[in-house]
Design a protein around this motif. Structure first.
Motif, short mmCIF file in Angstrom:
data_model
loop_
_atom_site.label_atom_id
_atom_site.label_comp_id
_atom_site.label_asym_id
_atom_site.label_seq_id
_atom_site.Cartn_x
_atom_site.Cartn_y
_atom_site.Cartn_z
N SER A 155 1.08 14.29 -0.49
CA SER A 155 0.62 12.99 0.03
C SER A 155 0.11 12.15 -1.14
N THR A 170 -1.78 10.14 4.30
CA THR A 170 -0.65 10.58 5.12
C THR A 170 -0.38 9.60 6.25
N GLU A 217 1.32 6.44 4.92
CA GLU A 217 2.72 6.72 4.59
C GLU A 217 3.56 6.78 5.87
N TYR A 218 2.99 7.37 6.90
CA TYR A 218 3.69 7.44 8.19
C TYR A 218 4.05 6.04 8.70
N GLN A 232 10.88 9.17 -0.86
CA GLN A 232 10.41 10.55 -0.91
C GLN A 232 11.33 11.39 -1.78
N ALA A 241 3.75 15.77 3.92
CA ALA A 241 2.86 15.84 5.09
C ALA A 241 3.24 14.79 6.13
N ALA A 242 3.48 13.56 5.68
CA ALA A 242 3.88 12.50 6.62
C ALA A 242 5.26 12.79 7.19
#
Length: 772
Positions: free
Chosen positions: A422, A428, A431-432, A442, A628-629
């Motif tokens: 992240s 996170t 980023e989501y 990514q 993580a996202a």
């Protein structure tokens, strides 16, 4: 330096001289290495060593450079002539050039390789003297992107003396010594120094303990403490692998683990004791606890009948009944653990004498210790092996790392690479939302890529894949599975057709390549499977603004699809800016359920590609995104993952992947089993909309009243749905949409999370976003 070495009584020592083979090891004197396209390999040859070098095809180019101890070229002693000029831009020469500069060798000689001609059975060379050999696999960036015959070079190195050799030092060594089997040795380690503990012959355990030198000066024994360390790193049970740091009872950090090439250790058991042998009928047997006491006594350390220790290379685990089990070690010859001292320490290492259990391969051997000066640079990494008996690979920084590093310190291993988890600037959740509303970039370089080339390429893939590959047009792709004959999923991925006899398979596991190669050999097909290794790093550009970003810098030639002609699961070959820009393979695919693309390029062009994407994306709100996202987004999108939705004992339909299985095809591996299972399904993959924010763990049981009817495969808290969601495998009888079920926590009985069964994906069930 204190050594405790007398062998008072060592029952049966040496009686199992062939125990390494007995314990499951093959010939430890022979190792095999794959050199990926544009890669290189350094080997140290001693007199009589053999090299067998196999090229991937008759069109492949590769070459060799040999140097003696003074840095002079020694190709001719191998019967080779260094006369082939190879552009340095055709392979990653950074490590080679750095090695040559450090030894005063002629850097210009890197362009003059000894060419290795193609032989069906490979080229075999014998070293007449000590040589350092570099083998390179040059491929142009354009050929790599276009799959023009780029494959791995296979090198087999056989040691002349048949014995294992120590790995190369990691830096400047201050001191090194061997701890003979059945002994212990104590030594001082200063803050900032590095310690490397090496299993010389493989399958040899080494107990380790460290005490604070300042504490000993004050007559206080402060050593690595199991309870404090477990509490600080939040792990309770001993298990495979090592903790990141080790602490004393005052919660002060003592050591930080930097490299671990084995991956299987007991973090906290006792060193073997006299009582342990006595209770089994071996009174007087030498033991590690007594050895540690005697070795540390000169430092003022009180003796103990039983010493707590880190048990390096000891293979233990906790079974489902919470019992600790052990077996033969996983360590190979030359495996090691490297640590940094965070304080001034007195350390002790043993070479365990246990010869009545399998933990030392039934035949105790030596352990080697190296101490490095503080100025040594040791990269934090873990070991990765493509298969149990494959050579160890130390995890590397991604080709994009120089751009990631200033943005985050949070990295996690993805196979053999470190990739961002992240980014603190957004977090996170930020980023989501960037992926949902704008665009994200990514690092997905951990994907495995295989080029399948030849007149029988389609026939091979038609047998191996669950999709109808004959219907796949040029520059089109499809999500597909590879199954075994029971219908269980070996691997999933995206297959792209780049020409009549040219395919690129982007997948999750090296097992795909092995399965394809075995099938081609078994059926006598004319096809080559080129493992691209880490030669083709890739970025995922995902989100509703991704196409707008690409329009600003993508250049395509007329003979391939233009950007706006690349529809869902389409592909093309493009360049950055214009016809002279960095080449890359562009696909309209991803793992988010959003509109998105993936960009594949050579390592040398990675930074240029990254810069082009980020510059073009600035006005559209492009943000970097970590794994993580991605995990949240892929669960919302109902996308399966290996080890979660599919794995051992789960067929393609039970994993929710039936949409990728074409039972109308004439035949493919696993078809008969899948037809049988489809006619009478036992389990199906569904979603569960939970009535809370609690996120259940993978493997949590799903109940209908008192009976378990399923299991959680993946779960997360959905920012968009504002509740916890889970993908679950359910018995077919309890999979009806709308049915109320419960996830059991606290042994499945004391806490229940209720939820409603639903279909997956949870969001955008028609996948309209990705198709835009």
């Amino acid at each position: 330096m204190q050594v405790f070495s007398p062998l008072r009584h060592f029952s049966n020592i040496g009686h199992l001289s062939g125990a390494r083979n007995f314990a499951g090891f093959s010939d430890s004197s022979r190792t095999t290495h794959d050199i990926a396209p544009r890669g290189s390999l350094k080997l140290q040859l001693e007199p009589g060593d053999l090299l067998r070098i196999a090229l991937p095809s008759e069109v492949a180019r590769t070459g060799l450079l040999a140097f003696d101890a003074e840095g002079n070229r020694g190709d001719q002693s191998l019967g080779l002539a260094p006369n082939a000029a190879v552009p340095i831009c055709d392979f990653d020469a950074t490590e080679l050039v750095g090695w040559m500069v450090a030894r005063g060798a002629d850097v210009g000689a890197v362009l003059k390789l000894s060419p290795l001609g193609y032989l069906a059975d490979g080229l075999v060379l014998r070293a007449p003297r000590s040589l350092t050999v570099w083998i390179v696999n040059p491929v142009t960036s354009s050929d790599l992107v276009n799959a023009a015959g780029a494959g791995a070079v296979v090198v087999e190195h056989t040691l002349a003396d048949g014995k294992s050799r120590l790995p190369d030092p990691l830096g400047e060594v201050r001191e090194e010594f061997t701890v003979a089997r059945g002994t212990a040795q104590a030594y001082e380690l200063r803050r900032g120094e590095f310690l490397q503990i090496i299993d010389v012959e493989g399958q040899q355990c080494s107990d380790f303990q460290a005490l604070s030198l300042a504490g000993l000066d004050r007559s206080r024994e402060r050593m690595i403490d199991a309870t404090a360390t477990r509490s600080m790193v939040r792990r309770s049970f001993p298990g495979p692998g090592l903790f990141d740091k080790f602490y004393d009872a005052d919660m002060s950090p003592m050591l930080s683990v930097l490299q671990d090439t084995c991956g299987r250790h007991d973090t906290f058991g006792l060193a073997c004791t006299a009582r342990g042998y006595e209770e089994r009928g071996f009174p007087g047997h030498i033991n590690c606890s007594d050895n540690i006491s005697e070795a540390t006594q000169p430092f003022g350390v009180a003796p103990r009948r039983a010493w707590p220790a880190i048990n390096f290379f000891w293979n233990t685990w906790v079974d489902p009944h919470h019992h600790i089990q052990s077996d033969e070690s996983h360590s190979r010859p030359g495996d090691y653990v490297a640590m940094e001292a965070l304080d001034d320490l007195v350390c002790v290492s043993t070479a365990c004498p246990d010869d009545i259990d399998p933990i030392n391969g039934w035949n105790p051997t030596d352990v080697h210790v190296r101490i490095y000066r503080p100025e040594t640079k040791i990269q934090r990494s873990v070991a990765y092996r493509t298969k149990e008996d494959a050579p160890m690979q130390i995890s590397q920084e991604s080709a994009f790392h120089t751009r990631w590093a200033p943005l985050t310190d949070q990295f996690a291993p993805a196979r053999d690479l470190w990739v961002p988890l992240s980014f603190p600037s957004q977090g996170t959740l930020g980023e989501y939302w960037a992926c949902r509303e704008a665009a994200t970039l990514q690092d997905m370089s951990g994907l495995r890529k295989f080029d399948v080339i030849g007149p029988d390429a389609e026939a091979l893939l038609q047998r191996a894949m669950t999709r109808d590959i004959a219907r796949l047009a040029d520059w089109r792709g499809t999500y597909s599975l590879m199954c075994d004959d029971t219908g269980q999923v070996i691997d999933d991925g995206t297959l792209f057709r780049m020409g009549a006899h040219l395919f690129r398979w982007c997948c999750g596991s090296e097992e795909s390549g092995r399965a394809l190669s075995n099938l081609a050999d078994r059926e006598g097909l004319q096809v080559r499977i080129h493992d691209l290794g880490g030669a083709l790093p890739n970025l995922a550009l995902q989100g509703p603004k991704s196409r707008d970003i690409l329009r600003k810098f993508v250049f395509t030639q007329p003979h391939v699809p233009a950007l706006d002609q690349v529809k869902w699961f389409g592909a093309t070959v493009a360049r950055v800016g214009d016809r002279e820009g960095a080449p890359f393979f562009l696909t309209r695919s991803g793992y988010t359920g959003e509109l998105g693309y993936e960009i594949f390029c050579s390592k040398e062009d990675a930074v240029a590609v990254w810069d082009a994407v980020m510059e073009a994306g600035e006005e559209f709100g492009l943000q970097p995104m970590g794994s993580a996202a991605l995990e949240i987004i892929r669960i919302e999108a109902g996308l399966a993952a290996a080890g979660a939705e599919f794995g051992t004992g789960v067929d393609a339909f039970e994993a929710g992947l039936g949409f990728a299985v074409d039972l109308k095809k004439a035949d493919f591996i696993g078809k008969a089993a899948l037809e049988r299972n489809a006619a009478a399904p036992r389990r199906v993959l569904k979603g569960l909309l939970l009535d809370c924010q609690d996120v259940p763990p993978h493997g949590a049981p799903v109940y209908r009243n008192e009976r378990q009817v399923g299991v959680v495969t993946s779960a997360t808290q959905s920012p968009l749905l504002e509740r916890a969601i889970a993908m679950v495998q359910l018995n077919i009888e309890h999979s009806e949409t709308g049915q109320k079920l419960e996830v059991g926590l606290l042994d499945g009985r004391m806490k229940r999370l209720s939820g409603d069964v639903t279909s997956v994906p949870f969001i955008d069930p028609q996948r309209k976003k990705a198709r835009v």
